[in-house]
Scaffold this motif. Structure first.
Motif, PDB file in Angstrom:
ATOM      1  N   VAL A  17      -4.592  -4.612  -5.422  1.00  0.00           N
ATOM      2  CA  VAL A  17      -4.002  -4.414  -4.089  1.00  0.00           C
ATOM      3  C   VAL A  17      -3.188  -3.138  -4.172  1.00  0.00           C
ATOM      4  N   ALA A  18      -3.599  -2.129  -3.410  1.00  0.00           N
ATOM      5  CA  ALA A  18      -2.942  -0.814  -3.491  1.00  0.00           C
ATOM      6  C   ALA A  18      -3.352   0.047  -2.309  1.00  0.00           C
ATOM      7  N   ASP A  19      -2.654   1.172  -2.190  1.00  0.00           N
ATOM      8  CA  ASP A  19      -3.046   2.242  -1.260  1.00  0.00           C
ATOM      9  C   ASP A  19      -4.034   3.120  -2.028  1.00  0.00           C
ATOM     10  N   ILE A  20      -5.258   3.216  -1.550  1.00  0.00           N
ATOM     11  CA  ILE A  20      -6.313   3.909  -2.293  1.00  0.00           C
ATOM     12  C   ILE A  20      -5.977   5.396  -2.493  1.00  0.00           C
ATOM     13  N   THR A  21      -5.130   5.950  -1.623  1.00  0.00           N
ATOM     14  CA  THR A  21      -4.797   7.373  -1.755  1.00  0.00           C
ATOM     15  C   THR A  21      -3.939   7.651  -2.990  1.00  0.00           C
ATOM     16  N   GLY A  40      -8.737   6.643  12.108  1.00  0.00           N
ATOM     17  CA  GLY A  40      -7.598   5.783  11.760  1.00  0.00           C
ATOM     18  C   GLY A  40      -7.828   5.105  10.422  1.00  0.00           C
ATOM     19  N   GLY A  41      -7.089   4.041  10.169  1.00  0.00           N
ATOM     20  CA  GLY A  41      -7.283   3.224   8.967  1.00  0.00           C
ATOM     21  C   GLY A  41      -7.241   4.036   7.683  1.00  0.00           C
ATOM     22  N   VAL A  42      -8.102   3.655   6.734  1.00  0.00           N
ATOM     23  CA  VAL A  42      -8.110   4.324   5.428  1.00  0.00           C
ATOM     24  C   VAL A  42      -8.561   5.780   5.558  1.00  0.00           C
ATOM     25  N   GLY A  44      -7.853   7.878   8.029  1.00  0.00           N
ATOM     26  CA  GLY A  44      -6.672   8.657   8.402  1.00  0.00           C
ATOM     27  C   GLY A  44      -5.747   8.864   7.221  1.00  0.00           C
ATOM     28  N   ALA A  45      -5.550   7.806   6.434  1.00  0.00           N
ATOM     29  CA  ALA A  45      -4.651   7.903   5.274  1.00  0.00           C
ATOM     30  C   ALA A  45      -5.189   8.910   4.253  1.00  0.00           C
ATOM     31  N   ILE A  46      -6.495   8.879   4.019  1.00  0.00           N
ATOM     32  CA  ILE A  46      -7.090   9.808   3.039  1.00  0.00           C
ATOM     33  C   ILE A  46      -6.961  11.248   3.532  1.00  0.00           C
ATOM     34  N   PHE A 122     -13.350   1.751  -4.379  1.00  0.00           N
ATOM     35  CA  PHE A 122     -13.848   1.448  -3.030  1.00  0.00           C
ATOM     36  C   PHE A 122     -12.781   0.732  -2.207  1.00  0.00           C
ATOM     37  N   PRO A 123     -12.622   1.079  -0.930  1.00  0.00           N
ATOM     38  CA  PRO A 123     -11.865   0.214  -0.020  1.00  0.00           C
ATOM     39  C   PRO A 123     -12.840  -0.858   0.494  1.00  0.00           C
ATOM     40  N   ALA A 124     -12.345  -1.796   1.274  1.00  0.00           N
ATOM     41  CA  ALA A 124     -13.215  -2.837   1.849  1.00  0.00           C
ATOM     42  C   ALA A 124     -13.846  -2.275   3.127  1.00  0.00           C
ATOM     43  N   ILE A 125     -14.943  -1.539   2.909  1.00  0.00           N
ATOM     44  CA  ILE A 125     -15.609  -0.782   3.984  1.00  0.00           C
ATOM     45  C   ILE A 125     -15.976  -1.704   5.157  1.00  0.00           C
ATOM     46  N   SER A 126     -15.724  -1.235   6.353  1.00  0.00           N
ATOM     47  CA  SER A 126     -16.082  -1.888   7.634  1.00  0.00           C
ATOM     48  C   SER A 126     -15.225  -3.102   8.002  1.00  0.00           C
ATOM     49  N   THR A 127     -14.282  -3.513   7.123  1.00  0.00           N
ATOM     50  CA  THR A 127     -13.572  -4.772   7.401  1.00  0.00           C
ATOM     51  C   THR A 127     -12.300  -4.600   8.234  1.00  0.00           C
ATOM     52  N   GLY A 128     -12.007  -3.371   8.642  1.00  0.00           N
ATOM     53  CA  GLY A 128     -10.822  -3.132   9.472  1.00  0.00           C
ATOM     54  C   GLY A 128     -11.239  -2.908  10.914  1.00  0.00           C
ATOM     55  N   ILE A 129     -11.151  -1.655  11.339  1.00  0.00           N
ATOM     56  CA  ILE A 129     -11.461  -1.288  12.723  1.00  0.00           C
ATOM     57  C   ILE A 129     -12.891  -1.690  13.097  1.00  0.00           C
ATOM     58  N   CYS A 162      -8.101  -3.319  -2.519  1.00  0.00           N
ATOM     59  CA  CYS A 162      -7.829  -4.097  -1.306  1.00  0.00           C
ATOM     60  C   CYS A 162      -6.473  -3.706  -0.735  1.00  0.00           C
ATOM     61  N   PHE A 163      -6.329  -3.926   0.563  1.00  0.00           N
ATOM     62  CA  PHE A 163      -5.079  -3.521   1.208  1.00  0.00           C
ATOM     63  C   PHE A 163      -4.212  -4.728   1.551  1.00  0.00           C
ATOM     64  N   SER A 164      -4.718  -5.937   1.253  1.00  0.00           N
ATOM     65  CA  SER A 164      -3.940  -7.158   1.506  1.00  0.00           C
ATOM     66  C   SER A 164      -4.300  -8.189   0.453  1.00  0.00           C
TER      67      SER A 164
HETATM   68  N1  AR6 Z   1      -5.845   1.976   1.104  1.00  0.00           N
HETATM   69  C1  AR6 Z   1      -6.760   0.984   0.911  1.00  0.00           C
HETATM   70  N2  AR6 Z   1      -7.310   0.274   1.918  1.00  0.00           N
HETATM   71  C2  AR6 Z   1      -6.911   0.571   3.178  1.00  0.00           C
HETATM   72  C3  AR6 Z   1      -5.969   1.589   3.460  1.00  0.00           C
HETATM   73  C4  AR6 Z   1      -5.431   2.302   2.367  1.00  0.00           C
HETATM   74  N3  AR6 Z   1      -4.533   3.295   2.521  1.00  0.00           N
HETATM   75  N4  AR6 Z   1      -5.782   1.638   4.812  1.00  0.00           N
HETATM   76  C5  AR6 Z   1      -6.564   0.680   5.343  1.00  0.00           C
HETATM   77  N5  AR6 Z   1      -7.241   0.024   4.361  1.00  0.00           N
HETATM   78  P1  AR6 Z   1     -10.677   0.685   8.164  1.00  0.00           P
HETATM   79  P2  AR6 Z   1     -13.549   0.469   8.856  1.00  0.00           P
HETATM   80  C6  AR6 Z   1      -8.212  -1.084   4.452  1.00  0.00           C
HETATM   81  O1  AR6 Z   1     -10.261   0.250   9.522  1.00  0.00           O
HETATM   82  O2  AR6 Z   1     -13.360  -0.950   9.261  1.00  0.00           O
HETATM   83  C7  AR6 Z   1     -11.575   4.792  11.091  1.00  0.00           C
HETATM   84  O3  AR6 Z   1     -11.046   5.171  12.321  1.00  0.00           O
HETATM   85  C8  AR6 Z   1      -8.194  -1.943   5.687  1.00  0.00           C
HETATM   86  O4  AR6 Z   1      -7.169  -2.917   5.599  1.00  0.00           O
HETATM   87  O5  AR6 Z   1      -9.946   1.801   7.528  1.00  0.00           O
HETATM   88  O6  AR6 Z   1     -14.704   0.824   7.979  1.00  0.00           O
HETATM   89  C9  AR6 Z   1     -12.838   5.553  10.723  1.00  0.00           C
HETATM   90  O7  AR6 Z   1     -12.781   6.896  11.169  1.00  0.00           O
HETATM   91  C10 AR6 Z   1      -9.591  -2.554   5.619  1.00  0.00           C
HETATM   92  O8  AR6 Z   1      -9.596  -3.651   4.695  1.00  0.00           O
HETATM   93  O9  AR6 Z   1     -12.253   1.112   8.137  1.00  0.00           O
HETATM   94  C11 AR6 Z   1     -13.881   4.771  11.469  1.00  0.00           C
HETATM   95  O10 AR6 Z   1     -13.951   5.136  12.835  1.00  0.00           O
HETATM   96  C12 AR6 Z   1     -10.438  -1.444   5.002  1.00  0.00           C
HETATM   97  O11 AR6 Z   1      -9.510  -0.498   4.457  1.00  0.00           O
HETATM   98  C13 AR6 Z   1     -13.406   3.351  11.368  1.00  0.00           C
HETATM   99  O12 AR6 Z   1     -11.986   3.427  11.183  1.00  0.00           O
HETATM  100  C14 AR6 Z   1     -11.326  -0.720   6.015  1.00  0.00           C
HETATM  101  O13 AR6 Z   1     -10.611  -0.618   7.241  1.00  0.00           O
HETATM  102  C15 AR6 Z   1     -13.987   2.653  10.162  1.00  0.00           C
HETATM  103  O14 AR6 Z   1     -13.627   1.306  10.200  1.00  0.00           O
END
Ligand code: AR6
Length: 182
Positions: A17-21, A40-42, A44-46, A122-129, A162-164
């Motif tokens: 569990v960490a910030d991937i950046t 947004g999400g990861v 934006g952070a990257i 790897f972050p958890a691709i697609s599981t956020g926004i 993972c972020f949570s």
């Molecule tokens: N470090 C690790 N994991 C993170 C971080 C971080 N700093 N920030 C968020 N996560 P998401 P998606 C987790 O929404 O669903 C963007 O706008 C987050 O909790 O970042 O693939 C892109 O430009 C979740 O578990 O990506 C696309 O339009 C995971 O990263 C869209 O979002 C993925 O969440 C992609 O959506």
């Protein structure tokens, strides 16, 4: 925080569990969108952590299809490279979402092989926004990455960042069924 570590052959697989950046690996994977120009999400952070040179290099890549991946340098990140992949938006599971997410992990590992990288996170691709169900995504992430290890023979460390705690628990359920404890 490391939650689980397993070994498969010469490869260490970790759930943290960490910030991937913050990770000093050869490549961190970005859950990007098809423009590759940030979001947004990861993503934006990257981009915030890497600085403006990252988007300048991304502009020269002319986007990326869903399920595909492209590589850039890491600029101000501790990671030397960023692998940008575009996961599917979840639409109920009938639009090929599983296959597209599988392709993200496979294509990212193929790039690790092509560029002779030794560690990837790897972050958890697609599981956020993009709203892909977390447990279903964790199984695809881990099973596909393990299947793709031969495509990246120099990779000795794979991190599922993972972020949570909830996301880490879903990944732990899957990884605990593979390999041997370290
Ligand atoms: N470090 C690790 N994991 C993170 C971080 C971080 N700093 N920030 C968020 N996560 P998401 P998606 C987790 O929404 O669903 C963007 O706008 C987050 O909790 O970042 O693939 C892109 O430009 C979740 O578990 O990506 C696309 O339009 C995971 O990263 C869209 O979002 C993925 O969440 C992609 O959506």
């Amino acid at each position: 925080m490391t939650v689980l570590t397993r070994r498969i052959g010469g490869v260490q697989l970790e759930i943290i569990v960490a910030d991937i950046t913050s990770l000093g690996v050869d490549a961190i994977v970005n859950a990007a969108n098809s423009s590759l120009l940030g979001g947004g999400g990861v993503d934006g952070a990257i981009h915030r952590a890497a600085g403006p040179d990252l988007v300048a290099e991304c502009r020269m890549l002319h986007g990326c299809k869903t399920g595909d991946a492209k590589i850039t340098k890491g600029y101000r990140l501790k990671a030397a490279h960023v692998i940008h992949t575009v996961g599917p938006v979840w639409n109920g599971g009938t639009q090929g979402e599983d296959d597209l997410l599988t392709s993200c992990y496979r294509r990212s590992m193929e790039l690790c092989g092509k560029h002779k990288l030794s560690s990837v996170a790897f972050p958890a691709i697609s599981t956020g926004i993009f709203r892909f169900p977390g447990g279903r995504a964790a199984k695809i992430a881990i099973d596909t990455t393990i299947e793709a290890l031969p495509a990246a023979p120099l990779v000795g460390q794979v991190i599922f960042c993972c972020f949570s705690e909830t996301s880490a628990a879903l990944h732990t359920d899957v990884l605990a069924r593979h390999g041997s404890p370290c």
